[in-house]
Write an enzyme that holds these catalytic residues in place. Sequence first.
Site, PDB file in Angstrom:
ATOM      1  N   ARG A 157       2.940   6.673   3.605  1.00 41.03           N
ATOM      2  CA  ARG A 157       4.397   6.620   3.507  1.00 41.03           C
ATOM      3  C   ARG A 157       4.997   5.292   3.959  1.00 41.03           C
ATOM      4  NH1 ARG A 157       2.867  11.260   3.462  1.00 41.03           N
ATOM      5  NH2 ARG A 157       1.432  10.407   4.973  1.00 41.03           N
ATOM      6  N   THR A 158       4.630   4.861   5.158  1.00 49.49           N
ATOM      7  CA  THR A 158       5.355   3.720   5.730  1.00 49.49           C
ATOM      8  C   THR A 158       5.118   2.469   4.884  1.00 49.49           C
ATOM      9  OG1 THR A 158       5.011   4.754   7.861  1.00 49.49           O
ATOM     10  CG2 THR A 158       5.824   2.493   7.883  1.00 49.49           C
ATOM     11  N   LYS A 213     -12.432 -11.249  11.663  1.00 46.58           N
ATOM     12  CA  LYS A 213     -13.186 -12.430  12.127  1.00 46.58           C
ATOM     13  C   LYS A 213     -12.721 -12.856  13.516  1.00 46.58           C
ATOM     14  CE  LYS A 213     -12.739 -14.070   7.426  1.00 46.58           C
ATOM     15  NZ  LYS A 213     -11.897 -15.025   6.682  1.00 46.58           N
ATOM     16  N   ARG A 238       2.016  -2.634  11.219  1.00 52.78           N
ATOM     17  CA  ARG A 238       1.483  -1.461  11.941  1.00 52.78           C
ATOM     18  C   ARG A 238       0.196  -1.879  12.631  1.00 52.78           C
ATOM     19  NH1 ARG A 238       0.799   4.570   9.657  1.00 52.78           N
ATOM     20  NH2 ARG A 238       3.022   4.463  10.107  1.00 52.78           N
ATOM     21  N   HIS A 288       7.628   4.364  16.672  1.00 48.40           N
ATOM     22  CA  HIS A 288       7.602   4.281  15.204  1.00 48.40           C
ATOM     23  C   HIS A 288       9.068   4.244  14.761  1.00 48.40           C
ATOM     24  CE1 HIS A 288       6.564   4.627  11.115  1.00 48.40           C
ATOM     25  NE2 HIS A 288       5.717   5.641  11.155  1.00 48.40           N
TER      26      HIS A 288
END
Length: 311
Positions: A51-52, A80, A101, A129
């Site tokens: 969703r986000t 890396k 995120r 959130h």
Amino acid sequence: MRHLMSPLDFSVGELNRLFDLANDMEKNRDKYAHICDGKKLATCFYEPSTRTRLSFEAAMMNLGGNVLGFSEASSSSASKGESVSDTIRVISCYADICAMRHPKEGAPMVAASRSLIPVINAGDGGHQHPTQTLTDLLTIRTLTGSLENFTIGLCGDLKFGRTVHSLIRALLRYKGIKFVFISPDELKIPDYIITELQEKEADFTEVTKLEDVIGNLDILYMTRVQRERFFNEEDYIRLKDFYVLTKEKLAMAKENMMVLHPLPRVNEISVEVDDDPRAAYFKQAQYGVYVRMALIATLLGFAPEVFDKED
Ligand code: CP
């Protein structure tokens, strides 16, 4: 330049104007179809998302802009050993705004401190959130007409659930909100949030059984028990089906109670509930696009009315 790390970064007045803009964007799509022409959104997702990430990308496309980014740390140079600070300095050369995120709490804040472009916290570990909270507030305001005077039950994983932590903090700024926290002992609201609730003299209770309180609720906010936040698989298996909202349990609720869920759902809402008019979680996912459209436009400076008043 403004970032969004927490829902509290915007005043209540700014949020109201952001939600007005989101409602207008829903009604008048053509009016906003090109306001971000030539602009680019970077979605930097170090943790999985449906969703986000996709609603951010859809939101930018709806505004005429373009998107670039990565959807897992393993396909970025984080694998890396590149730091978040270096990554955002580089992303600042490629894009005009970034949604990030990250599994580590505070990582988007580190990025914002080094960034040359606005950074939006799209979820950091078990912490916050904020754009889910904006989605939740817009859904409640649009479907009920108000963000005041209701009883909300938050049910499930209240310990690790960042959507719950963000939503409680945001709702503490509105009048007449009663909180009912429904969780097993192992997944109770963290102490630091209980302290905040006590300091603000909020009206709250903590219970274990959903059936004991469902009849008192105006909104039921269900959450998933999150496997990815547990250290121990046995604990997850023991707790994962602690709550399942079925038709039988919903029959005990008010006729106009609203059922919300940030999604994804696993078992905690039976699919037979989806057709009940009180189930609003798919509408909620749709409102996530409109509020992210409004947020992108605002942080890029195309909606000065959101920020330009004293509250
Ligand atoms: N609600 C939410 O954050 O969903 P995703 O994890 O799919 O983005």
